[in-house]
Write a protein that holds these residues in place. Sequence first.
Motif, PDB file in Angstrom:
ATOM      1  N   UNK A 260       7.999   9.849   0.599  1.00  0.00           N
ATOM      2  CA  UNK A 260       8.137  10.643   1.837  1.00  0.00           C
ATOM      3  C   UNK A 260       6.966  10.328   2.754  1.00  0.00           C
ATOM      4  N   UNK A 261       7.269   9.965   3.988  1.00  0.00           N
ATOM      5  CA  UNK A 261       6.187   9.567   4.879  1.00  0.00           C
ATOM      6  C   UNK A 261       5.254  10.743   5.179  1.00  0.00           C
ATOM      7  N   UNK A 262       3.936  10.467   5.262  1.00  0.00           N
ATOM      8  CA  UNK A 262       2.963  11.531   5.521  1.00  0.00           C
ATOM      9  C   UNK A 262       3.293  12.355   6.769  1.00  0.00           C
ATOM     10  N   UNK A 263       3.986  11.734   7.728  1.00  0.00           N
ATOM     11  CA  UNK A 263       4.264  12.434   8.988  1.00  0.00           C
ATOM     12  C   UNK A 263       5.239  13.591   8.806  1.00  0.00           C
ATOM     13  N   UNK A 264       5.755  13.776   7.591  1.00  0.00           N
ATOM     14  CA  UNK A 264       6.761  14.822   7.380  1.00  0.00           C
ATOM     15  C   UNK A 264       6.176  16.154   6.946  1.00  0.00           C
ATOM     16  N   UNK A 265       4.865  16.208   6.690  1.00  0.00           N
ATOM     17  CA  UNK A 265       4.219  17.483   6.347  1.00  0.00           C
ATOM     18  C   UNK A 265       2.815  17.517   6.961  1.00  0.00           C
ATOM     19  N   UNK A 266       2.312  18.736   7.235  1.00  0.00           N
ATOM     20  CA  UNK A 266       0.972  18.835   7.819  1.00  0.00           C
ATOM     21  C   UNK A 266      -0.132  18.544   6.788  1.00  0.00           C
ATOM     22  N   UNK A 267      -1.324  18.304   7.305  1.00  0.00           N
ATOM     23  CA  UNK A 267      -2.492  18.005   6.472  1.00  0.00           C
ATOM     24  C   UNK A 267      -2.692  19.008   5.335  1.00  0.00           C
TER      25      UNK A 267
END
Lengths: 387, 133
Positions: A260-267
């Motif tokens: 899952x690409x990191x851009x799919x959840x916040x830090x």
Amino acid sequence: MTQRKRNGGVLETKVRVWDIPIRLFHWTLASCFVIAWFTLDNRYLDVHVFAGYLMGGLILFRLLWGFIGGPYARFRDFAFNYSKVQNHLKDVLNKHPPRFLGHNPAGSWAIYLLLGLGLSIVITGLLAFGGEERQGPLAGLLNFPQGRFAHELHEWLFWLMLGLVIIHLMGVLVESMLHRENLVVSMLTGFKSSAAGAISTLSHWKVGATMLVAIIAAGLFWFQGHLTETPEQLYQPFHGPTLPDNSLWREECGACHLAFHPSLLPTRSWKAMMQEQASHFGEDLSLEQDTVKQIETFLVENAAEQGLTEAAWKINRSIPQTEILLRITEAPYWVKKHQEISDAVWKHPKVNGKVDCAACHIDATAGTFEDAAMHLPDDVKATVTSE
Amino acid sequence: MKRKLVGITALLLAIPFYAQADAVSELETEYQAQGGTNFSAEAGEALWNKEFIDAKKGDTRSCTTCHTADLKQPGKHAQTGKAIEPMAPTVNPKRLTEVKQIRKWFVRNCKWTLGRECTPQEKGDFLAYLKNL
């Protein structure tokens, strides 16, 4: 010219009022309006956008044709001021409006408003397309919030235009009844009956043929990908940006599920997830500390807050700041976007539940999640329609 | 000349199997040093098919839950459904070639399936079973 008798023996002639370009313009524009309306779901964005481009091209042509077209198509033939419109509407209410071969005063104002609204819809559509989707000639001109604003404007203008279309249709109906003529048929054949020797327009069939060829060529060009796609290589109308990648992340996370690409959840979500890797959804990942660190760095650097894609921006703004979600499927934006998908789809053998983005999103591995890059496997589609 | 080429090609093709033998023998030595003896393919197979009840969730788990009973076939991750490449080295030559990978999956998968880490004896038995498939 053929002649026939009407109204107790008054000799009438058939007059060509609407040239071919005008008729083609009218019916194609109407089709674009309906098609765009029925393809506003993200899944059909490529069709929607094509309808928009075509609409824009048609309106620009009509503006030009208003100066160089046939006598009834020229703006000077129906340049009525407001008092003329008022008088005409009064006459309609008294059931005795004068008959115009071309546009009547009320109709002319509907035409001007429809042209203006149509053009505004095309422009706001392009702005939204460029701002929200990062696609088209205005890609990236607006940021996500501005693109969203353009999108809302686009929708409001659509409702206005729909209202005007309804008024226009009512006008056609009323005038047809009061004058006992079928205006819809006239717009198809181009002919009307007239008593005195009214002038006929040329058919301008060469211009019409050129238009038709241009429309068909544009359609073939735009949709050629649909014709050449194979089950292995599905057609993806829009390609998003190439997102940051990382081989360690792909190997480790991609071993058990889609990476899952990191851009799919916040830090904050990624930090929490790496923190508790010993109980990752019931599994002890037993990753080495160094691996954890490297993956976490990549996740945090490209988290949803960075707004690398439309999905990233929308997921991030949908999650309350106080919540630390570990599942992308719990993000309110995700929930909203998937609410129409039935249980039968999630349980289908070709779909491994909500975790399996790639079952329907062609670009899940790339992480871009573009509109119109959704493709339900054929037998899954059958499940959906049989319900 | 032709013979030489054939010989070199054969050697190149054999590299994965040497890698496999290397990785497995390295780990077997290690597991022996930790107290494992007489690694047996039968014991490995029995353990591979043995069912364990998960202490937390109460579901039944075994290696076959994800890898299926036929190790020459692809498996399927129990939770995510992602396809797992076949375990048998004859079908999938990449298997048992990297010490680091073998270690990682032993830790992760023993914990999930058995609820604990495997003993050196168990790991040695697994390798004995898997390496000749």
